[in-house]
Structure formats: C-alpha cells, structure tokens
Enzyme design. Sequence first.
Site, PDB file in Angstrom:
ATOM      1  N   ASN A 137     100.462  93.370   3.816  1.00  0.00           N
ATOM      2  CA  ASN A 137     101.170  93.987   3.126  1.00  0.00           C
ATOM      3  C   ASN A 137     102.550  94.197   2.753  1.00  0.00           C
ATOM      4  OD1 ASN A 137      99.625  96.742   3.057  1.00  0.00           O
ATOM      5  ND2 ASN A 137      99.183  96.657   5.032  1.00  0.00           N
ATOM      6  N   CYS A 418      92.470  95.241  10.107  1.00  0.00           N
ATOM      7  CA  CYS A 418      91.978  94.903   8.926  1.00  0.00           C
ATOM      8  C   CYS A 418      93.606  93.916   9.093  1.00  0.00           C
ATOM      9  CB  CYS A 418      92.357  95.529   7.879  1.00  0.00           C
ATOM     10  SG  CYS A 418      90.821  96.251   7.862  1.00  0.00           S
ATOM     11  N   PHE A 419      94.011  93.519  10.156  1.00  0.00           N
ATOM     12  CA  PHE A 419      95.257  92.878   9.915  1.00  0.00           C
ATOM     13  C   PHE A 419      96.473  92.521   9.123  1.00  0.00           C
ATOM     14  CE2 PHE A 419      91.403  90.472  10.961  1.00  0.00           C
ATOM     15  CZ  PHE A 419      90.976  90.738  12.141  1.00  0.00           C
ATOM     16  N   CYS A 420      96.520  93.930   8.326  1.00  0.00           N
ATOM     17  CA  CYS A 420      97.726  94.359   8.146  1.00  0.00           C
ATOM     18  C   CYS A 420      97.357  93.625   5.794  1.00  0.00           C
ATOM     19  CB  CYS A 420      99.006  94.264   8.152  1.00  0.00           C
ATOM     20  SG  CYS A 420      99.371  95.313   9.400  1.00  0.00           S
ATOM     21  N   ASN A 421      96.281  93.597   5.739  1.00  0.00           N
ATOM     22  CA  ASN A 421      95.778  92.698   4.719  1.00  0.00           C
ATOM     23  C   ASN A 421      94.701  93.207   4.233  1.00  0.00           C
ATOM     24  OD1 ASN A 421      95.290  90.608   2.733  1.00  0.00           O
ATOM     25  ND2 ASN A 421      95.673  88.786   3.775  1.00  0.00           N
TER      26      ASN A 421
END
Length: 795
Positions: A137, A418-421
């Site tokens: 992100n 989602c691990f900022c992805n």
Amino acid sequence: MDKDKAEFLKEFGDGYGYPDGPKSIDEIRATEFKRLEGLVYLDHAGATLYSELQMEAIFKELTTTVYGNPHSQSDTSMATSDIVREARQQVLEYCNASPGEYRCIFTSGATAALKLVGEAFPWSSQSRFMYTIENHNSVLGIREYALDQGATACAVDIEESVHCGKSLIKVFQHSSQRRHECQDYKAAGDTYSLFALPSECNFSGVRFNLDLVKMIKEDSENVLGGSGFHRNKWMVLIDAAKGCATQKVDLSRYPADFVAISFYKLFGYPTGLGALIVQKESANLLRKKYFSGGTVAASIADIDFVKRREDVEESFEDGTTSFLSIASIRHGFNLLNSLTVTAISRHTASLATYLRKMLLDLRHENGAEVCSLYRGQASMDMGPTIAFNLKRPDGSWFGYREVEKLASLSGIQLRTGCFCNPGACAKYLDLSHRDLLSNLEAGHVCWDDNDIVNGKPTGAVRVSFSYISTYEDAKKFLDFLHRSFVTSGNHCTRPYRGICVKSIYIYPIKSCGGFSVESWPLSYTGFLHDRGWVLKSLTGEILTQKKVPSLGLISTFIDLSRGILVVKTPRCKDKLEIDIGPDSQKHARDQINLHARRYDVQVYSDDVNVWFSNAVGRPCLLLRCAINRNFDHSKENGSAEGCRDVKSQLNFANEAQFLLISEESLSDLDSRIKLAHVEEGAQQSPIRISPNRFRPNLIISGGEPYAEDSLRTLKIGGNLFTSIGGCNRCQMINMTSEGGEVIKSKEPLATLASYRRQKGKILFGILLRYEAVAEEEQDRKYSRIKVGDEVHPSI
C-alpha cells in the site's frame, strides 16, 4: 539428532546454518537470541529481531560517546556528522551503489522514502505511474500524487518464462486510471513517468527479476507497446524494504533511480528509520516544496525568499535526522556482513524450500490436500516468505485468524491477513472487484476477524524466515499444523447416568470474581443478581477482564438477608459494602448499549466510583442493570453482536443466562494438560485448572466427560432449562489471580484447542436459558436451585 533433521541436512546441509561462517545458527541462537527460548518467531517479513549482542554494542557506544545535533559546528556535533556520513556510505555499499552516482537520504522509514518520491516526482498530465499489481500500500499511495497532477496510473502483471535458456519477461497492463479529464497524448522531451516494483513481494515471497529495471529504462517501447507513453523518460523505483534483508539490490547491475529500504526489516533495530537511495541526476528532478531546519542555506522570515541547500541529502532531510538511530545501524550491518548476505540467502532459502515442500505434502485421512500455497510461476525465484491457507477434509477453509490464534497458544508467532498488499491478496486468492466490494459491505476491513466471507478466504497465513531462523522453528510449526489441522479432534461421549448439581457460582459484577453458594434463587434474568453490575470507563468503554486483568483481583459476595453486596480487593485496604435493597433503586439513571442490547442502568455515587477506580487502577463508574428495562434491539442493527440468547431477558452476561460445565469434563481436561506437560518434558509443575477459570454458574457431576454437549433440555430441581449450544472460549480462561497478581499462561486454551475445536470455535461447557413460567414472572416467587439437586437431561 533425530531422523527428520538428518534428512533435512542431507538435502540442505550445504546452505543451512552458515557452515563456513564465524558462528553456526545454533551458536547464534544460543548466544544472541536467548529470549526466544520456548518461542517460535515466524514473522520476519513484518519485523526481524535484533541480536542481543548487537544491542549490547549499541548500548555501550551510546553510554560512552557524546553525540550532539549535527546541525552545528561543535566538536560533538562534528563527530556526529562524521558518524552519519559513515552510515550513508555503509548503506550505499550494502546496495553496491557508487557514491559518485547515488546518494543516501535518511527517512523515518521505507514508507516515508516512498512518499518522498511520490510527492516530489515531476508529474504532469502526460506522465504515467505504472506499478506491479503485487505492491505494498505504501507504493500504491504514490498513485494519489500522480492522479492528482493529471497523470494516468496503471497496474501491471509480470510474467516470466525461460526460452532457449534465456529469461523472457512480459508486462500485461490493467486498465488505465485517470482522475481528471483525458487529454490527447503528445510526446514531450521533459515528460517523466515512474515504474514501481518490489524486489520481493511481501505477500507471496515472489522475487521480481530486476532485469526489468534496464528494460523499462532502455527498451520501454518493447515493454510498453504502442501506448505512446514509452516515449516518456522512464524512472524506476524499487521497494526493497522486504527483499533486501535476504538478497541485496545490486545497483551496479540494476541502476534503478530510487530504492527504499527499512532498517528494522534488515536487522531488527532501530525502528522508525529508513533510507531512500537515489541517483544524483534523478534527485535533481524532484520538486520538493516544503523547507525546514537543515534543508536551507538561508531564508527570510517576512518576505518570500529561501535559498535551499544544494547537497541532495541536506535538501531532503527535514529537521534533525534521527542521529542516534543512524549511529546504531552500523552494528546491524556489521552483524549481517559477518555472515554475508549470500550465506543468509542460502540459509533462508533452505528453510523456505523445505517448508513449502512439506506443506504441499500435507494430506487429510481422506487424501484431500490440507494446504493451498500461494506462489509465483515456476520460473520465478522465491524468497523466504510463504503464504497459504488451510482446508478441511471436505474442501472448506479454515479461517486464517483461527490458525493465528491457535499458533499463538502454541508459542508460534506468525502473520495473517493481506499484509497491506491488496493487489497480491486479490490475485492469489482469486478475489474479483465485486468480491472485494462485497466483503467490505459485509463489514470486512483490514486486521479484523472476518477471515471467511461467502465461503472464500479474505486473506492468508504468512510464515517468513530470516537469518536467525532455524530448522527447529520450521519443524515445530509443521508439528503444530499436524496436531491442530490434520489430525482428528473428535471425542466420543456417552449419556449421563444419575447426575446432580455439585456447585453453584454467582458473579455479581461482570468480569470480577464470584462466590459459591449452597442454594440460590432464580429470576427471569438467570440467577438473582448474577452479572447485575458492570464497570464503565469515563470514555464509555465497558471494562472486561480481557482488557483490564486487574478486575480478576476483585472478589464479591452478596448477603441476601442484609441486602448487601460486599466487594474486596488487595488494592484497597477497606472493603466496600453496597446496599442492593429496594430503597437503593432511587439513584440517577442512564442508558448504555452492550451486546446489541440497550439497558437502563442505575448510576452510583462518587464514593463508590472512587473505590472502584482505585481497585481497577483507572477512573471508572459502577452501573447496575435496572430491573425489567433491557431491550433487545438486534433487529435494528441486523446483528446480535455475540449475544446468542436473544429471546431471554439478560443482565450483563455476554451470551446467555447460565453457563454449565461438568466435573468429569474438567477432570478430563486436567489429565490432558498433565499428559501434554510430561510429553513436552517441562520441568515446572503443570498449572492447576480450577473451575473458576471458566466462570460457570453450574457445575454438575455424575456423567461422562463432555456428555453435556449433546443436551437439548434439562430439568434441575423441577426447573426447566434449554441448551443454546456450546460456549466458545477465549484467552480469558488463561488468566488467573494468585497472590494479588494476575497471571497469564497458554493453558488451558492450548490443550482445549487441540481437541475441542469446531469450525474455528473452541468449545467447553454449554449455555442455558431458564424457561420461567408466566406466573412466576408476574409474582416473582422465584424457585431456587441448591447443591445436590438432581439433573434430568433430555438428549
């Protein structure tokens, strides 16, 4: 050495454990990471861990050296400037960047480095921001600057294949995004566009072929086709925050314009410090508006005049740099360099390859695959990051939050979501735009517990290795998966025979201690006065033991004959006596919402609230549920928010009027904990599992373990009760108060999770509703339950 490790070393021994290094991995863990004893840490992609020797060296330096603000000419300031200059050089050397071509700008982190590029890039309406779909992100956020300046943005997929021994890379563009009205494209010699990619995807572990850097910069027409944008001057940004911890970005081979790195991802400490490595020529094109202390040669306060500094670093580092943190990074680099990044890459690759292989081999008893692994194409290199989800034998999904919670109980720390992805998450989980919007409408947001929506995962489980990871870490994780998600947890039960009430407990104040009685009256809300009071913070938050463990130190007792609630705690010298008789109902009233119900509550005087504030350690108010004034409004907001017994009147109980457990079930659980304790080879004595941990109202005795699960209705002393299902347990049962302190352990929830799990819930005990007769409700001539009453179940 056990057989499994011998097999692992036979295949991976040449790369695992630093065989040619100054220390083996076992020596490193024993001398530099003693704090990891009993803990399996598998979230190095989130933050790797600092070495204890590294911190000793940093502490020694900071306690023996005087560092001053580098924006000065004093001796200490000049010495600090020298340290900062040396640190810049060390960063450039790590990325094999020539100091004649590149500069190192220190930032507050990799995100700040990426933001700096976005806000200062020379965007125009003819520019294009192109980025791989698998980007953090913090990279996607650059899109806001591009679109706001009239540029277009476009996500791309990268496909790599090998043909005749040569690597071929193809770029597939998604639809273009433009925020302002589209204009006809006209080539301009001073139009710049930006291509962004990670060196390693923080979701899947895919390592991108950095040949893309030269392709974009030197052969954009072939890569981008006939879009017209290939005639722009293309610059390349690499997000190396994750990737460079185990594989360097070699800027002598891949001359990117910008590289963002994060030091805590490299060696754990310091946090809050990153760097932007930038080509000198590219830096000169950036348009920085803001100026601050340290970035100007001169400025005049009352007219529009400023002379900016010419050095790249000084012109972009706003304010005083974090010079103590910068002084600390050389100790981290010394650590990595002593092992060499090549050896670190081989070490972590051996663990990741082994774990991927073992995950793919997992099978249920019916032959169904357990693990769905998310990875790139076979031709793509993979880093030490592994993302996956787990399936049940029938093909349905285990929720990733269930995996994370159970792993935590087993002393395993990993990451889920989602691990900022978001791009990688949607790509690998096959989530369409409609799916993503539907999930959002269903209430799913980042970091929540909505891990399955409409039968599909909303995120994944992620395991990641670093230079300090071991075979034992991977093996313990695999053993955990076998134990928790592959083996059967079913338990056979047999009917009850001749059972009775063994104990009765009342809990007047929500989340505080209760008391046992021989006999107690029933009411239409459950046991009379049970969970009749609650504590609320001054900000409106209802206090529970999950958030405020000190509530467990408060003991309570009700003297019905005197109409008095007695409250004690080790934190207060004097006990508190509260009148609960009819005349006590004349206090001020208020309203609160709890578990999708609206309550009229009685507010107490200041002296009562001061006592509880001292007992809890924070300002709070005591509230009492007003009789017959709670309204179920679950229909108004479409959810009962955890309250299962929506048909009954409740005081402040979470889910139902009563909680029942059996003595035999408790004994079986205790035996399992002791057995697991012996099998683990633990030295200290196992914890004692008392019934109070589960906060039951009724303990029954005389049946088989867990036979209560099959109950539908039951009579106790002539009173009828209906089961509304099993009680889902949380980590609150791992807390107990001893010697005036609240102590937390992993039991009994860890053992319960190994055999009492159903669709993500860990069940122990059942919830009951009292079926009071209408005449009883009107006359309030309540029945009583007493210890020794016979229990007649209907299965």
